[in-house]
Design an enzyme around this catalytic site. Structure first.
Site, PDB file in Angstrom:
ATOM      1  CB  VAL A   1       4.817   6.312   2.448  1.00 34.78           C
ATOM      2  CG1 VAL A   1       3.967   6.108   3.712  1.00 34.78           C
ATOM      3  CG2 VAL A   1       4.119   5.681   1.257  1.00 34.78           C
TER       4      VAL A   1
ATOM      5  CB  VAL B   1      -6.744  -0.037   5.375  1.00 42.00           C
ATOM      6  CG1 VAL B   1      -7.546  -0.049   4.076  1.00 42.00           C
ATOM      7  CG2 VAL B   1      -7.689  -0.057   6.571  1.00 42.00           C
TER       8      VAL B   1
ATOM      9  CG  HIS C   1       1.165  -3.993  -3.856  1.00 41.20           C
ATOM     10  ND1 HIS C   1       2.302  -3.261  -3.610  1.00 41.20           N
ATOM     11  CD2 HIS C   1       0.206  -3.091  -4.175  1.00 41.20           C
ATOM     12  CE1 HIS C   1       2.053  -1.969  -3.763  1.00 41.20           C
ATOM     13  NE2 HIS C   1       0.798  -1.847  -4.123  1.00 41.20           N
TER      14      HIS C   1
ATOM     15  CB  ILE D   1      -0.363  -3.563   5.376  1.00 46.04           C
ATOM     16  CG1 ILE D   1      -0.988  -4.899   5.784  1.00 46.04           C
ATOM     17  CG2 ILE D   1      -1.338  -2.677   4.621  1.00 46.04           C
ATOM     18  CD1 ILE D   1      -0.127  -5.713   6.736  1.00 46.04           C
ATOM     19  CG  ASP D   2       0.624  -2.011  -0.315  1.00 48.04           C
ATOM     20  OD1 ASP D   2       1.732  -2.017   0.248  1.00 48.04           O
ATOM     21  OD2 ASP D   2       0.202  -1.040  -0.973  1.00 48.04           O
TER      22      ASP D   2
ATOM     23  CE  LYS E   1      -5.019  -2.622  -3.781  1.00 47.58           C
ATOM     24  NZ  LYS E   1      -3.647  -2.295  -3.299  1.00 47.58           N
TER      25      LYS E   1
ATOM     26  CB  VAL F   1       9.852  -0.197   5.390  1.00 50.36           C
ATOM     27  CG1 VAL F   1      11.038  -0.903   4.754  1.00 50.36           C
ATOM     28  CG2 VAL F   1      10.251   0.434   6.718  1.00 50.36           C
TER      29      VAL F   1
ATOM     30  NE  ARG G   1      -7.552   3.430  -4.963  1.00 53.08           N
ATOM     31  CZ  ARG G   1      -6.407   2.899  -4.541  1.00 53.08           C
ATOM     32  NH1 ARG G   1      -5.273   3.539  -4.784  1.00 53.08           N
ATOM     33  NH2 ARG G   1      -6.384   1.751  -3.901  1.00 53.08           N
TER      34      ARG G   1
ATOM     35  CE1 TYR H   1       0.308   1.711  -7.668  1.00 51.02           C
ATOM     36  CE2 TYR H   1      -2.045   2.204  -7.793  1.00 51.02           C
ATOM     37  CZ  TYR H   1      -0.719   2.632  -7.773  1.00 51.02           C
ATOM     38  OH  TYR H   1      -0.439   3.973  -7.870  1.00 51.02           O
TER      39      TYR H   1
ATOM     40  CD  GLU I   1       3.065  -3.163  -7.482  1.00 50.40           C
ATOM     41  OE1 GLU I   1       3.036  -4.400  -7.324  1.00 50.40           O
ATOM     42  OE2 GLU I   1       2.149  -2.527  -8.045  1.00 50.40           O
TER      43      GLU I   1
ATOM     44  CB  SER J   1      16.204   3.509  10.023  1.00 49.18           C
ATOM     45  OG  SER J   1      15.261   2.483  10.210  1.00 49.18           O
TER      46      SER J   1
END
Length: 371
Positions: free
Chosen positions: A177, A296, A93, A267-268, A73, A237, A15, A91, A116, A218
């Site tokens: 997501v 990933v 994270h 995961i990020d 990233k 989540v 990207r 981003y 984010e 949940s």
């Protein structure tokens, strides 16, 4: 303002933070746009396209040596040497990784704005949404691929054979997501369970597109009860700015059938499955307790053309605000100000400070005049 767009170096990250059309838009507004050589190649945008739209093609050092840096990233360790007292928009994270990057940003006194955590007036996250949608679609698609027997999976196809659905998919998290993952899996023809905490929200979704998807509240009991019977588990989540909670424990993973697949889209932000650990596009999966894990950290990088166009559409209005007014744009846009994670040597996002154990480095964000 001088704006720099740098080439991404994360594993198979193709990207780029700005399309040629986006560059033209900024140039016509009177800004200088400097694109690192070959930054757009992976997304199908040549240097000539950027030149034709008024941008300059520059070296790595020159792209970083600008007032506003645009990335996709988070900076990688080899890029820390480029960090300085300017604005970085990408981003980040930060809560989901080690404190190394955060400390590097603090040391450099970089103003680090995370896509984010930027909020709109409705309290949603417009810069996260397009990548979340792509990652959600991918979660079902790639999960289905790794269920194939030749990939080590249990050999269950997610799909409708004649009139019967095959394969059971469990999606934890009903945000962007989760919704896209559930819709894609449902479109394939699998039986889909969508886990969330707000039944009224699900009923509203069900009126629109989620007619064949079952909602499950949940909680630990329901997750533990269902996880042992699913073929594909998708973790989706989100706790904005904070590390994702482990909603699926290692003991729950041990109860899953051999050859089942987990895709942890969270995961990020550290992952919402206890057995998850970050993987790359070059080496995307590992097996733990006979369950395949796909974790990933830059999933949308697999579809860079789509992702770059979608990202630029959302970020460009915010880039204009920064380019026109620098940090004073936050005075009239508190939702945008929530994107600031590091400023003048301090962490300004409280969940990041707590997640990394750096509370002493936390200071609420406030614009001050430079001395």
């Amino acid at each position: 303002m001088r704006i720099g767009v740098v080439k991404e170096i994360k594993d198979r990250e193709n990207r780029v933070a700005l399309t040629p059309a986006g560059a033209l838009d900024l140039v016509e507004a009177g800004h200088e746009v400097n694109i690192e050589e070959n930054a757009g190649i992976g997304s199908g945008f040549s240097d000539d396209e950027y030149r034709e739209n008024g941008a300059n093609i520059v070296t790595t050092e020159s792209a970083w040596d600008t007032d506003l840096i645009l990335k996709v990233k988070e900076p990688q360790e080899t890029e820390y040497r480029h960090l300085r007292d300017n604005i970085l928009f990408t981003y980040l994270h930060l809560a989901g990784v080690t404190d190394t990057l955060t400390k590097a940003l603090i040391k450099a006194r970089t103003t680090a704005i995370a896509y984010e955590t930027v909020e709109n007036k409705a309290g949603r996250f417009p810069l996260l949404a397009p990548m979340s949608a792509i990652a959600g679609n991918m979660a079902a698609q790639f999960g289905a691929w790794f269920l194939a027997r030749f990939n080590g999976g249990k050999g269950i196809q997610l799909g409708r054979m004649l009139t019967r659905r095959h394969g059971k998919v469990m999606v934890i998290g009903d945000g962007t997501v989760g919704q896209h993952a559930a819709l894609t899996a449902d479109g394939m023809g699998a039986d889909v369970l969508l886990f969330g905490r707000n039944r009224n929200k699900f009923l509203e979704l069900k009126k629109n597109e989620l007619n064949d998807i079952s909602f499950v509240e949940s909680n630990n009991e329901n997750i533990a009860g269902h996880v042992k019977n699913v073929d594909l588990l998708i973790g989706a989540v989100l706790q904005p700015g904070d590390r994702a909670p482990h909603v699926v424990s290692e003991e729950m993973v041990k109860t899953m059938q051999a050859g089942s697949v987990i895709v942890d889209v969270s995961i990020d932000q550290g992952g919402c499955i206890e057995t998850s650990r970050p993987t790359t596009h070059s080496d995307p999966v590992f097996t733990c307790h006979d369950v395949i894990h796909y974790c990933v950290t830059n999933m949308p990088g697999a579809y860079p053309r789509t992702a770059t166009i979608a990202l630029t559409e959302q970020t460009l209005p915010y880039i204009h605000k920064l380019a026109n007014n620098s940090l004073h744009c936050f005075e009239k846009d508190p939702g945008f100000a929530r994107g600031v994670n590091v400023y003048q040597g301090f962490i300004t996002c409280e969940p990041v400070a707590k997640a990394l154990g750096l509370e002493s480095q936390y200071k609420p964000f406030a614009i001050v005049e430079a001395a």
